[in-house]
Scaffold this motif. Sequence first.
Motif, mmCIF file in Angstrom:
data_model
loop_
_atom_site.group_PDB
_atom_site.id
_atom_site.type_symbol
_atom_site.label_atom_id
_atom_site.label_comp_id
_atom_site.label_asym_id
_atom_site.label_seq_id
_atom_site.Cartn_x
_atom_site.Cartn_y
_atom_site.Cartn_z
ATOM 1 N N GLY A 31 24.566 0.031 2.069
ATOM 2 C CA GLY A 31 23.355 0.736 2.547
ATOM 3 C C GLY A 31 24.225 2.324 2.539
ATOM 4 N N PRO A 32 23.399 3.367 3.219
ATOM 5 C CA PRO A 32 24.242 4.750 2.828
ATOM 6 C C PRO A 32 25.535 5.434 3.271
ATOM 7 C CG PRO A 32 22.129 5.004 3.771
ATOM 8 C CD PRO A 32 22.495 3.402 3.550
ATOM 9 N N SER A 33 26.213 5.626 3.011
ATOM 10 C CA SER A 33 27.507 6.006 2.730
ATOM 11 C C SER A 33 27.445 7.476 3.473
ATOM 12 C CB SER A 33 28.102 6.454 2.334
ATOM 13 O OG SER A 33 27.873 7.867 1.211
ATOM 14 N N ASP A 34 26.216 8.277 4.027
ATOM 15 C CA ASP A 34 25.802 9.223 4.751
ATOM 16 C C ASP A 34 25.014 9.132 6.049
ATOM 17 O OD1 ASP A 34 23.798 9.055 4.016
ATOM 18 O OD2 ASP A 34 23.284 10.548 2.990
ATOM 19 N N ILE A 35 25.338 8.316 7.199
ATOM 20 C CA ILE A 35 24.559 8.447 7.651
ATOM 21 C C ILE A 35 26.228 8.472 9.243
ATOM 22 C CG2 ILE A 35 22.766 6.882 7.318
ATOM 23 C CD1 ILE A 35 23.799 4.763 8.475
ATOM 24 N N ALA A 120 29.350 -11.663 -3.301
ATOM 25 C CA ALA A 120 28.808 -12.326 -1.425
ATOM 26 C C ALA A 120 27.788 -13.187 -1.702
ATOM 27 C CB ALA A 120 27.865 -11.442 -1.485
ATOM 28 N N HIS A 121 27.782 -14.651 -0.895
ATOM 29 C CA HIS A 121 26.779 -15.175 -1.107
ATOM 30 C C HIS A 121 25.258 -15.118 -1.043
ATOM 31 C CE1 HIS A 121 30.415 -17.622 -0.281
ATOM 32 N NE2 HIS A 121 29.658 -18.297 -1.331
ATOM 33 N N GLY A 122 25.221 -13.373 0.024
ATOM 34 C CA GLY A 122 23.951 -12.771 0.270
ATOM 35 C C GLY A 122 23.785 -11.793 0.825
ATOM 36 N N VAL A 123 22.842 -10.693 -0.155
ATOM 37 C CA VAL A 123 23.273 -9.206 1.311
ATOM 38 C C VAL A 123 22.340 -8.681 1.673
ATOM 39 C CG1 VAL A 123 22.997 -6.769 -0.320
ATOM 40 C CG2 VAL A 123 23.693 -8.908 -1.327
ATOM 41 N N ILE A 124 23.196 -8.451 3.041
ATOM 42 C CA ILE A 124 21.972 -7.739 4.380
ATOM 43 C C ILE A 124 22.048 -6.071 3.531
ATOM 44 C CG2 ILE A 124 22.398 -6.546 6.290
ATOM 45 C CD1 ILE A 124 21.746 -9.273 6.457
ATOM 46 N N SER A 125 20.689 -5.314 3.808
ATOM 47 C CA SER A 125 20.656 -4.028 2.384
ATOM 48 C C SER A 125 20.003 -2.817 4.533
ATOM 49 C CB SER A 125 19.797 -3.969 1.855
ATOM 50 O OG SER A 125 19.483 -2.643 1.039
ATOM 51 N N ILE A 126 20.451 -2.241 4.598
ATOM 52 C CA ILE A 126 20.016 -1.192 5.738
ATOM 53 C C ILE A 126 19.799 -0.159 5.478
ATOM 54 C CG2 ILE A 126 20.868 -0.355 7.830
ATOM 55 C CD1 ILE A 126 23.325 -2.949 8.236
ATOM 56 N N GLY A 127 19.625 0.129 5.219
ATOM 57 C CA GLY A 127 18.355 2.005 4.627
ATOM 58 C C GLY A 127 18.610 1.953 3.640
ATOM 59 N N GLY A 128 18.053 2.691 3.172
ATOM 60 C CA GLY A 128 17.895 3.219 1.329
ATOM 61 C C GLY A 128 18.937 4.208 1.066
ATOM 62 N N GLY A 143 20.393 -13.499 -8.343
ATOM 63 C CA GLY A 143 19.843 -14.975 -7.888
ATOM 64 C C GLY A 143 20.011 -14.976 -6.040
ATOM 65 N N LEU A 144 20.910 -13.955 -5.423
ATOM 66 C CA LEU A 144 21.069 -13.779 -4.337
ATOM 67 C C LEU A 144 20.377 -13.655 -3.569
ATOM 68 C CD1 LEU A 144 24.683 -11.516 -4.507
ATOM 69 C CD2 LEU A 144 23.641 -14.672 -4.509
ATOM 70 N N PRO A 145 19.506 -13.927 -2.281
ATOM 71 C CA PRO A 145 18.957 -13.630 -1.545
ATOM 72 C C PRO A 145 19.100 -12.275 -0.915
ATOM 73 C CG PRO A 145 20.336 -14.928 -0.359
ATOM 74 C CD PRO A 145 20.969 -15.187 -1.978
ATOM 75 N N VAL A 146 18.184 -11.321 -0.370
ATOM 76 C CA VAL A 146 18.452 -10.470 0.120
ATOM 77 C C VAL A 146 17.637 -9.747 2.048
ATOM 78 C CG1 VAL A 146 18.464 -7.430 -0.026
ATOM 79 C CG2 VAL A 146 18.999 -9.426 -2.446
ATOM 80 N N VAL A 147 18.573 -9.769 2.525
ATOM 81 C CA VAL A 147 17.270 -9.346 3.098
ATOM 82 C C VAL A 147 17.293 -7.369 4.259
ATOM 83 C CG1 VAL A 147 17.076 -9.381 5.755
ATOM 84 C CG2 VAL A 147 17.551 -11.289 4.626
ATOM 85 N N SER A 148 16.505 -6.861 3.893
ATOM 86 C CA SER A 148 16.068 -5.328 3.658
ATOM 87 C C SER A 148 16.266 -5.320 5.465
ATOM 88 C CB SER A 148 15.610 -4.846 3.071
ATOM 89 O OG SER A 148 14.952 -4.322 3.123
ATOM 90 N N ILE A 149 16.817 -4.212 6.135
ATOM 91 C CA ILE A 149 16.492 -3.099 7.294
ATOM 92 C C ILE A 149 15.476 -2.407 6.812
ATOM 93 C CG2 ILE A 149 17.227 -3.289 9.897
ATOM 94 C CD1 ILE A 149 19.515 -5.043 8.890
ATOM 95 N N ASN A 150 14.526 -1.807 7.336
ATOM 96 C CA ASN A 150 14.353 -0.410 7.122
ATOM 97 C C ASN A 150 14.823 0.205 5.619
ATOM 98 O OD1 ASN A 150 13.477 -0.054 9.663
ATOM 99 N ND2 ASN A 150 15.453 0.833 10.644
#
Length: 188
Positions: A31-35, A120-128, A143-150
Amino acid sequence: MPASRHVGSVAKHRLLAQETQVRRLVIAVVGPSDISEGDSLFEHAVVVGRAVAQHGAILSCGGLGGVMAAAARGARQFSSQADVVGFLPGSDANEADENVSIPIPTEMGEMRNWLVVRSAHGVISIGGSWGTLSEVALAVRHGLPVVSINGWAVSTYDGISPPGVHEESNPANAVSLLCALVARSAAE
C-alpha cells in the motif's frame, strides 16, 4: 541390503521429509507509503498486520512508512516475536521501520516490489499508489491471490476483473479470505 536399494530408501525418506515439512505462510502487505496515523488506511493496515500475526504467518512488506509501517506495527503489537520482513529500497538496514524485525536492504529501489510479492503466498493490498498497482499486477501475473481493501479497481480493457483479485472491506476478514484462497490454491 544392497547399496542401491539403501540409497533409494534414503532418497524416499528425504523426499517424504521435504514434502511433510511445515512451512509458514508468508503474506505480503502492500500500500501507499505516504499515509499516516489517523488515516483510515493506516488503521486498516494495523488491523491487517495484527491478523497476519494471529494466523501465525510471516508479514512481508517494503519495510518503510505508511501502510508498511502500520502493518508491521499491528503484527508486532500482537506478538513482539512476530516475523516482519522488510525489503528495503536502499542499502541501509537502519532505514527500516522500527517494527520490521528482518530488514533486507536490496539497493533495488522500486524493483524491490518484485521481491515483496514473490516472497509471499498471497497479497493484501490496502489503498492505492503506483507502487501498489505494480505489486498487484506482479501478484496477478504470477498467479498469487490478492485481496484488496479500498484499493485499485483492476480490470482488462473490456472491463473484466482478472481472476485472483478479491475485494474485502473488513481488514480482519481480508486476511482470513486470503488464507482460505492460499489454502485452496495449494490444494489444487
